[in-house]
Scaffold this motif. Structure first.
Motif, PDB file in Angstrom:
ATOM      1  N   LEU A 134       0.830  -1.198   0.000  1.00 50.03           N
ATOM      2  CA  LEU A 134       0.000   0.000   0.000  1.00 50.03           C
ATOM      3  C   LEU A 134       0.869   1.255   0.000  1.00 50.03           C
ATOM      4  CD1 LEU A 134      -2.656   1.491   0.167  1.00 50.03           C
ATOM      5  CD2 LEU A 134      -2.709   1.043   2.623  1.00 50.03           C
ATOM      6  N   ARG A 135       1.928   1.236   0.781  1.00 51.83           N
ATOM      7  CA  ARG A 135       2.814   2.398   0.811  1.00 51.83           C
ATOM      8  C   ARG A 135       3.529   2.586  -0.528  1.00 51.83           C
ATOM      9  NH1 ARG A 135       7.848   3.550   4.886  1.00 51.83           N
ATOM     10  NH2 ARG A 135       8.650   1.737   3.757  1.00 51.83           N
ATOM     11  N   GLU A 136       3.904   1.469  -1.169  1.00 51.08           N
ATOM     12  CA  GLU A 136       4.535   1.573  -2.483  1.00 51.08           C
ATOM     13  C   GLU A 136       3.553   2.138  -3.509  1.00 51.08           C
ATOM     14  OE1 GLU A 136       7.862   1.021  -2.917  1.00 51.08           O
ATOM     15  OE2 GLU A 136       7.664   0.846  -0.739  1.00 51.08           O
ATOM     16  N   TYR A 137       2.284   1.731  -3.443  1.00 50.78           N
ATOM     17  CA  TYR A 137       1.276   2.268  -4.340  1.00 50.78           C
ATOM     18  C   TYR A 137       1.123   3.777  -4.134  1.00 50.78           C
ATOM     19  CZ  TYR A 137      -0.338  -2.475  -5.456  1.00 50.78           C
ATOM     20  OH  TYR A 137      -0.429  -3.763  -5.888  1.00 50.78           O
ATOM     21  N   ARG A 138       1.092   4.220  -2.874  1.00 52.12           N
ATOM     22  CA  ARG A 138       0.974   5.653  -2.597  1.00 52.12           C
ATOM     23  C   ARG A 138       2.130   6.422  -3.224  1.00 52.12           C
ATOM     24  NH1 ARG A 138      -0.472   4.222   3.146  1.00 52.12           N
ATOM     25  NH2 ARG A 138      -2.715   4.524   3.326  1.00 52.12           N
TER      26      ARG A 138
END
Length: 221
Positions: A76-80
């Motif tokens: 999720l953090r990589e997507y952000r």
């Protein structure tokens, strides 16, 4: 690895939310990212991540959860970060054509250089490849919808009549995945300038030709 449906939900969440300002959670996710890049998902445990983060196993569970939750939070953090990078690359550009070109450069460059995706493709291709091919449907649709939304925003910013940007967005995603899986090509795409030239030559015409952008699949050009 998380399921395709869960991947889509993660990406949808990433498009709506900002990254939480929590130093300890960030410390744990930094450790998880490094662990997964180095050893892959299968060989990594919560204990490994806790040791890298210099916290207790209990702290990891309390802050994030089990291994599946840890993988989900890391992705999720990589997507952000991916969304923020693409948005920043096109935010100040004056035309839809410029935004399409720089957006494609940012998308392809980010995925190519991404240490987590690239590392897992090398370490565990049997896990990663299905999520980029046969099982990629939900995540593919989520990314296509994101790019479609950004192209629509560019239309509105220029005061253009709104037309369906979905075909162009889909081509951007498909081309990106194709070059990621098999970089051997007659197209020279070794640096950003070559990628820009490709986008201007092959993607921009899709939105520049009147009536072409919203054409139905199979319609005559």
């Amino acid at each position: 690895m998380t399921s395709p449906d869960h991947e889509e939900a993660l990406l949808a969440t990433a498009l709506r939310e900002t990254e939480p300002a929590d130093a300890l959670t960030g410390q744990i996710l930094d450790a998880a990212r490094e662990q997964f890049m180095t050893f892959g998902l299968r060989r990594s445990t919560v204990d490994d991540v806790a040791k890298r983060a210099k916290v207790s196993r209990v702290t990891v569970y309390r802050r994030i959860g089990n291994k599946d939750s840890l993988v989900s939070a890391c992705l999720l953090r990589e997507y952000r970060r991916f969304v923020a990078e693409v948005d920043a690359a096109v935010a100040a550009l004056p035309t839809m054509e410029d935004r399409l070109v720089e957006g494609f450069v940012a998308v392809l460059g980010h995925i190519r250089r991404h240490p987590l995706v690239g590392g897992l493709l090398k370490l565990e291709p049997e896990i990663m490849l299905p999520f980029l091919t046969l099982e990629s449907g939900p995540a593919f649709l989520a990314m296509r919808d994101y790019l479609t939304d950004r192209l629509h925003r560019a239309q509105r910013a220029e005061g253009r009549p709104e037309s369906d940007s979905t075909p162009v967005a889909e081509l951007m995603v498909r081309i990106t995945v194709s070059f990621l899986l098999n970089p051997v090509s007659c197209f020279a795409l070794d640096d950003d300038e070559q990628v820009r030239a490709f986008a201007r030559g092959y993607l921009v015409p899709l939105i520049s030709v009147p009536g072409r952008q919203g054409a139905a699949p199979g319609a005559a050009g």
